[in-house]
Write a protein that holds these residues in place. Structure first.
Motif, PDB file in Angstrom:
ATOM      1  N   ASP A 185       1.771  18.515 -42.653  1.00 38.02           N
ATOM      2  CA  ASP A 185       0.532  18.149 -42.621  1.00 38.02           C
ATOM      3  C   ASP A 185      -0.631  19.116 -41.756  1.00 38.02           C
ATOM      4  O   ASP A 185      -1.497  19.390 -42.207  1.00 38.02           O
ATOM      5  CB  ASP A 185       0.443  16.801 -42.055  1.00 38.02           C
ATOM      6  N   TYR A 186      -0.026  19.548 -40.618  1.00 34.03           N
ATOM      7  CA  TYR A 186      -0.613  20.446 -39.800  1.00 34.03           C
ATOM      8  C   TYR A 186      -0.948  21.796 -40.557  1.00 34.03           C
ATOM      9  O   TYR A 186      -1.944  22.279 -40.467  1.00 34.03           O
ATOM     10  CB  TYR A 186      -0.023  20.466 -38.731  1.00 34.03           C
ATOM     11  N   ALA A 187       0.106  22.197 -41.250  1.00 32.25           N
ATOM     12  CA  ALA A 187      -0.085  23.525 -41.843  1.00 32.25           C
ATOM     13  C   ALA A 187      -1.005  23.467 -43.063  1.00 32.25           C
ATOM     14  O   ALA A 187      -1.902  24.373 -43.261  1.00 32.25           O
ATOM     15  CB  ALA A 187       1.281  23.988 -42.366  1.00 32.25           C
ATOM     16  N   LEU A 188      -0.961  22.230 -43.751  1.00 30.36           N
ATOM     17  CA  LEU A 188      -1.820  22.024 -45.045  1.00 30.36           C
ATOM     18  C   LEU A 188      -3.343  21.881 -44.618  1.00 30.36           C
ATOM     19  O   LEU A 188      -4.213  22.309 -45.386  1.00 30.36           O
ATOM     20  CB  LEU A 188      -1.488  20.839 -45.896  1.00 30.36           C
ATOM     21  N   THR A 189      -3.441  21.456 -43.383  1.00 27.91           N
ATOM     22  CA  THR A 189      -5.090  21.325 -42.906  1.00 27.91           C
ATOM     23  C   THR A 189      -5.603  22.852 -42.522  1.00 27.91           C
ATOM     24  O   THR A 189      -6.631  23.027 -42.519  1.00 27.91           O
ATOM     25  CB  THR A 189      -5.066  20.513 -41.573  1.00 27.91           C
ATOM     26  N   GLN A 190      -4.381  23.628 -42.129  1.00 23.09           N
ATOM     27  CA  GLN A 190      -4.919  25.072 -41.882  1.00 23.09           C
ATOM     28  C   GLN A 190      -5.296  25.684 -43.197  1.00 23.09           C
ATOM     29  O   GLN A 190      -6.087  26.652 -43.140  1.00 23.09           O
ATOM     30  CB  GLN A 190      -3.802  25.755 -41.119  1.00 23.09           C
ATOM     31  N   VAL A 191      -4.775  25.294 -44.284  1.00 22.66           N
ATOM     32  CA  VAL A 191      -4.951  25.898 -45.742  1.00 22.66           C
ATOM     33  C   VAL A 191      -6.320  25.683 -45.912  1.00 22.66           C
ATOM     34  O   VAL A 191      -7.087  26.726 -46.467  1.00 22.66           O
ATOM     35  CB  VAL A 191      -4.165  25.183 -46.751  1.00 22.66           C
ATOM     36  N   TRP A 193     -16.465  25.381 -45.113  1.00 21.45           N
ATOM     37  CA  TRP A 193     -17.856  25.878 -45.129  1.00 21.45           C
ATOM     38  C   TRP A 193     -18.818  24.799 -45.848  1.00 21.45           C
ATOM     39  O   TRP A 193     -19.668  24.470 -45.379  1.00 21.45           O
ATOM     40  CB  TRP A 193     -17.987  27.111 -45.949  1.00 21.45           C
ATOM     41  N   LYS A 194     -18.171  24.070 -46.846  1.00 16.65           N
ATOM     42  CA  LYS A 194     -18.905  23.311 -47.541  1.00 16.65           C
ATOM     43  C   LYS A 194     -18.894  21.777 -46.810  1.00 16.65           C
ATOM     44  O   LYS A 194     -19.807  20.894 -46.628  1.00 16.65           O
ATOM     45  CB  LYS A 194     -18.438  22.744 -48.895  1.00 16.65           C
ATOM     46  N   PHE A 195     -17.705  21.533 -46.033  1.00 20.18           N
ATOM     47  CA  PHE A 195     -17.700  20.213 -45.319  1.00 20.18           C
ATOM     48  C   PHE A 195     -17.273  20.424 -43.707  1.00 20.18           C
ATOM     49  O   PHE A 195     -16.171  20.102 -43.330  1.00 20.18           O
ATOM     50  CB  PHE A 195     -16.554  19.363 -45.984  1.00 20.18           C
ATOM     51  N   PRO A 196     -18.120  21.339 -43.006  1.00 24.04           N
ATOM     52  CA  PRO A 196     -17.812  21.511 -41.714  1.00 24.04           C
ATOM     53  C   PRO A 196     -17.441  20.464 -40.788  1.00 24.04           C
ATOM     54  O   PRO A 196     -16.839  20.726 -39.938  1.00 24.04           O
ATOM     55  CB  PRO A 196     -19.050  22.290 -41.256  1.00 24.04           C
ATOM     56  N   GLN A 197     -17.806  19.244 -41.127  1.00 23.71           N
ATOM     57  CA  GLN A 197     -17.319  18.130 -40.162  1.00 23.71           C
ATOM     58  C   GLN A 197     -16.157  17.345 -40.607  1.00 23.71           C
ATOM     59  O   GLN A 197     -15.774  16.405 -39.991  1.00 23.71           O
ATOM     60  CB  GLN A 197     -18.571  17.249 -39.929  1.00 23.71           C
ATOM     61  N   GLN A 198     -15.568  17.781 -41.667  1.00 24.95           N
ATOM     62  CA  GLN A 198     -14.494  17.189 -42.126  1.00 24.95           C
ATOM     63  C   GLN A 198     -13.172  17.649 -41.997  1.00 24.95           C
ATOM     64  O   GLN A 198     -12.968  19.122 -41.925  1.00 24.95           O
ATOM     65  CB  GLN A 198     -14.528  16.769 -43.741  1.00 24.95           C
ATOM     66  N   ARG A 199     -12.082  17.186 -41.720  1.00 25.48           N
ATOM     67  CA  ARG A 199     -10.592  17.478 -41.583  1.00 25.48           C
ATOM     68  C   ARG A 199      -9.922  17.241 -42.695  1.00 25.48           C
ATOM     69  O   ARG A 199      -9.642  15.912 -42.939  1.00 25.48           O
ATOM     70  CB  ARG A 199     -10.102  17.042 -40.420  1.00 25.48           C
ATOM     71  N   LEU A 200      -9.642  18.191 -43.764  1.00 30.21           N
ATOM     72  CA  LEU A 200      -8.949  18.028 -44.988  1.00 30.21           C
ATOM     73  C   LEU A 200      -7.833  18.729 -44.968  1.00 30.21           C
ATOM     74  O   LEU A 200      -7.486  19.884 -44.294  1.00 30.21           O
ATOM     75  CB  LEU A 200     -10.091  18.445 -45.983  1.00 30.21           C
ATOM     76  N   ALA A 201      -7.051  18.332 -45.982  1.00 30.84           N
ATOM     77  CA  ALA A 201      -5.794  19.157 -45.968  1.00 30.84           C
ATOM     78  C   ALA A 201      -5.569  19.313 -47.708  1.00 30.84           C
ATOM     79  O   ALA A 201      -6.145  18.727 -48.494  1.00 30.84           O
ATOM     80  CB  ALA A 201      -4.567  18.516 -45.596  1.00 30.84           C
TER      81      ALA A 201
END
Length: 780
Positions: A632-638, A649-657
């Motif tokens: 999951d950590y790696a996919l958030t870096q993606v 860039w489009k969702f700077p306040q969100q942590r997504l994976a």
């Protein structure tokens, strides 16, 4: 000579006379006997026929009287204490449920908002625990969170809203109805119906000669038909058991069945059956039967929310739904409604003020005749398949209620993203005939919330989300990396992977030389970069080390049920899957390694509210908590620095994976993204499988991005589980080293696999002090 006739015995003449009299007596006797015999035979025939009719009547009346459509509902919206809440979203939900805004929500089906309080007068509904009566719900929020919930004046921990009806699965005959018990039908409607159609209903025994005479006289005085001659029991007999041909034999049958109904059943049972059977309109090919469905059809709301004018219009349709069709013949419908209202007033069913208000009101029918049914065909295809697998397909005409995970807001936002983005992509490139698919599921439950099967979102056809199996490309890569990271004694996020040209030869002598998408080789990269940058060569090297059998097993563990060929090309996604199948194994990744079988149907209730089936809730841990956290950590870096970094860039306040995927020759564009609540799988391609020039980043990722912009997101906040620590890794060796080493990076790692090396290739240089900065370091 004596006359011989005079010498005949006296009894001869008497005998002749007696014989003639006997002939007369014998004929009348024969007539009488024959009549009696025929009467006996007739009575026997009627008796036998009556027994036959009685069996037919009771079998139908006491069995499944009608083929009642299955109702398919969306998800039940639930509010808890401390939950994030958006009043604007609640309002949209209520408007879709045909609730009405009002200054004071004092009757069911109404709502109002007052500053930080949202007040809803919820309608009665059976959520699967028995019918819950209408209740007043107040949701109070502070700083965007629910801090108090009350239901009928008492504080509660949770409240529910009834779900949206997304479809009704009709019988082959096209009959549609909403079954209602007599106590749920407004008394005003019942009184008006009896007044117009059968005033003596509770006094006759199925047939009413006086009623026929009265109706004739009333209609003669009025100059039009204002009252029917047949009893309600006769109308029910005709509608439920007989054809509509006008013959004497049909009228005889109608009378006999009416008498049987009256003998066998109570007046209330007959009236309830009539109110659910009566034909009240036509919705294209489907008949509208019963007052419950008629209320929804004409006014778009439950029958207990109709006013006097609307109730009168329902009664008006009984005489002739086609002739008095309010959409096609509004003047006729108004005249008939007004006539019924006047009769109600004259018979003291309405007070003068209520009568004047009703008779001067508009018809208030729905603007569009078409029911909003089958609006979500791709989702309903999934529901129908699951019902068949469950074994409920045979019960679809028994009035079952099917509850699903359908989320109408997510569905609409996904549909709009597909329609708008495909149009932009086709206008901006030379590529035409693009198609798309999307599947959205709830991470914690596995419930499918939305399905888009193609760009023609409202038409039933080929469902690409369920049936289009295409190469998944780099979407397979997380599986390869999970298989490695679960072996913490050998692999970590910093493990060096070779990124140099390689050549593999198959058993048939065919060579395979995989390359990275940009055509470059980096010599060596940390394991995490191989995934984040979606590098092919390091992935192939890692997969071959871990073993193809382990990769296959890991994919199956995550939830893929199909067979996988153990060939090296599977490491780069030469596996055909549908968007639904992809969504399944990514859901396990997004849920911290906990597997939930993807499903649309949550539970099934009978028409009486009995629970027939429910999806079992099982906690099935398929990955270790530590391995799941690392992937999951790696996919958030993606999504922050890798192939999907445009999301940062489009969702700077969100942590997504998420993960991008592209098949050979740019034929398929994939992206799977997830926040804290939902997994979204999107695909773009062409039905003819021709190249389209779109990668996962330039194609499917844009679908996800546009969907998220409309829907909003819930930033991921996965907690670091026990057994995970951040460690300092030397990039060249992949060893855990002390902080004084150079060329290092910090990554999370499984504690049991951390072995600190006191040796490193290069020590970190201390930063120069101010003197060195001013005069230069010694020896320079």
């Amino acid at each position: 000579m004596k006359d011989k006739t005079l010498n005949k015995p006296k009894g001869f003449t008497k005998g002749k006379a007696s014989k003639q009299g006997g002939a007369k007596y014998g004929f009348s006797h024969w007539i009488t006997v024959t009549a009696i015999k025929l009467s006996v035979i007739f009575i026997a025939i009627i008796g036998i026929y009556g027994i036959y009719l009685d069996g037919k009547v009771t079998q139908t009346f006491e069995g499944q009287r009608w083929q009642v459509p299955a109702q398919v509902f969306g998800r039940v919206l639930t509010f808890d204490r401390d939950q994030q809440v958006d009043f604007a979203e609640i309002e949209k939900e209520l408007l879709m449920l045909n609730y009405q805004r009002s200054t004071n929500a004092e009757t069911p089906g109404r709502f109002t908002q007052k500053q930080n309080r949202f007040i809803i007068y919820r309608r009665p509904f059976d959520f699967g625990y028995g019918l819950e009566p209408a209740s007043k719900i107040i949701i109070e929020q502070r700083d965007g969170e629910v801090y108090r919930l009350t239901q009928d004046g008492e504080q509660v921990h949770e409240v529910k809203l009834e779900p949206i009806l997304i479809d009704r699965i009709l019988s082959a005959e096209g009959q549609d109805r909403v079954m209602l018990p007599l106590d749920q039908i407004p008394q005003q409607l019942i009184d008006a119906l009896l007044l117009i159609e059968d005033k003596d209903f509770y006094h006759h025994h199925g047939l009413s000669p006086t009623g026929i005479l009265r109706a004739f006289w009333k209609n003669l005085l009025a100059g039009e038909t204002v009252q029917g001659g047949s009893t309600l029991t006769q109308q029910l007999a005709k509608n439920m058991y007989l054809y509509r041909d006008k013959t004497i034999w049909r009228k005889v049958n109608e009378a006999l069945i009416s008498v049987i109904l009256e003998v066998r059943y109570s007046k209330d049972q007959i009236l309830e059956a009539y109110l659910n059977e009566v034909y009240l309109g036509q919705h294209y090919a489907n008949g509208i039967h019963g007052v419950g469905l008629a209320s929804e059809f004409y006014f778009g709301k439950p029958i207990n929310e109709l006013n006097n004018s609307e109730l009168a219009l329902i009664v008006a349709q009984i005489k002739g739904p086609s002739f008095y069709d309010p959409w096609r013949q509004p003047e006729r419908a108004s005249e008939r409604r007004d006539l019924i209202l006047r009769i109600m007033f004259e018979n003291h069913l309405l007070q003068e003020k209520a009568y004047q208000a009703a008779i001067t009101s508009e018809l208030n029918i729905r603007k569009n005749r078409r029911f909003k049914k089958q609006s979500y065909p791709a989702y309903m295809q999934l529901v129908r398949r699951e019902l068949k697998d469950i074994g409920a397909a045979g019960a679809l005409q028994s009035g079952i209620r099917v509850f699903t995970g359908f989320d109408i807001h997510r569905q609409k936002d996904a549909e709009n993203a597909v329609i708008e983005q495909l149009k932009k992509l086709e206008n901006g490139t030379d590529v035409a005939n693009l198609e798309a698919a999307m599947v959205i599921s709830d991470i914690r439950s596995g419930q499918i919330q939305a399905v888009v099967g193609g760009k023609e979102v409202k038409y039933l056809g080929f469902n690409r989300a369920l049936d289009a199996k295409r190469p998944i490309g780099s979407l397979i890569k997380p599986v390869v990396y999970i298989a490695a990271l679960e072996r913490s004694n050998k692999y970590s996020l910093a493990t060096p992977l070779a990124d140099k040209p390689i050549s593999l030869t198959s058993s048939k002598g065919k060579k395979w030389q995989p390359k990275n998408y940009d055509g470059k080789f980096r010599g060596q990269v940390p394991l995490i970069d191989g995934l984040v940058q979606s590098l092919n060569v390091p992935t192939v090297n890692l997969g071959l080390e871990v073993g193809l059998e382990n990769i296959k097993q890991t994919l199956n563990v995550l939830g893929h049920k199909g067979d996988v060929r153990k060939v090296p090309s599977i490491l780069l996604g030469s596996i055909n899957m549908s968007a639904f199948e992809v969504n399944q194994f990514y859901s396990t990744i997004a849920n911290g390694g906990l597997y939930n079988e993807a499903h649309a149907v949550v539970k099934i209730l009978s028409g009486d509210g009995e629970r027939l089936w429910a999806k079992e809730k099982l906690l099935d841990a398929r990955l270790s908590q530590q391995g799941a956290y690392l992937i999951d950590y790696a996919l958030t870096q993606v999504t922050s620095t890798g192939t999907a970094k445009s999301l940062s860039w489009k969702f700077p306040q969100q942590r997504l994976a998420g993960k991008t995927g592209t098949s050979n020759d740019l034929r398929d564009s994939w992206f799977v993204g997830f926040d804290q609540k939902s997994v979204v799988t999107s695909w773009i391609g062409r039905d003819d499988n021709k190249p389209m020039g779109l990668t996962g980043s330039s194609g499917a990722l844009t679908l996800f991005s546009n969907y998220l912009a409309a829907q909003g997101s819930n930033s991921r906040f996965d907690l670091i589980p026990d057994g995970i620590e951040f460690a300092t890794f030397e990039l060249a060796t992949g060893n855990v080293v002390l902080d004084d080493c150079a060329n290092v990076e910090q990554y999370p790692a499984i504690t049991s696999g951390i072995f600190i090396s006191e040796q490193c290739l290069e020590k970190r240089k201390d930063p120069p002090n101010w003197l060195e900065k001013l005069f230069g370091a010694e020896g320079e």
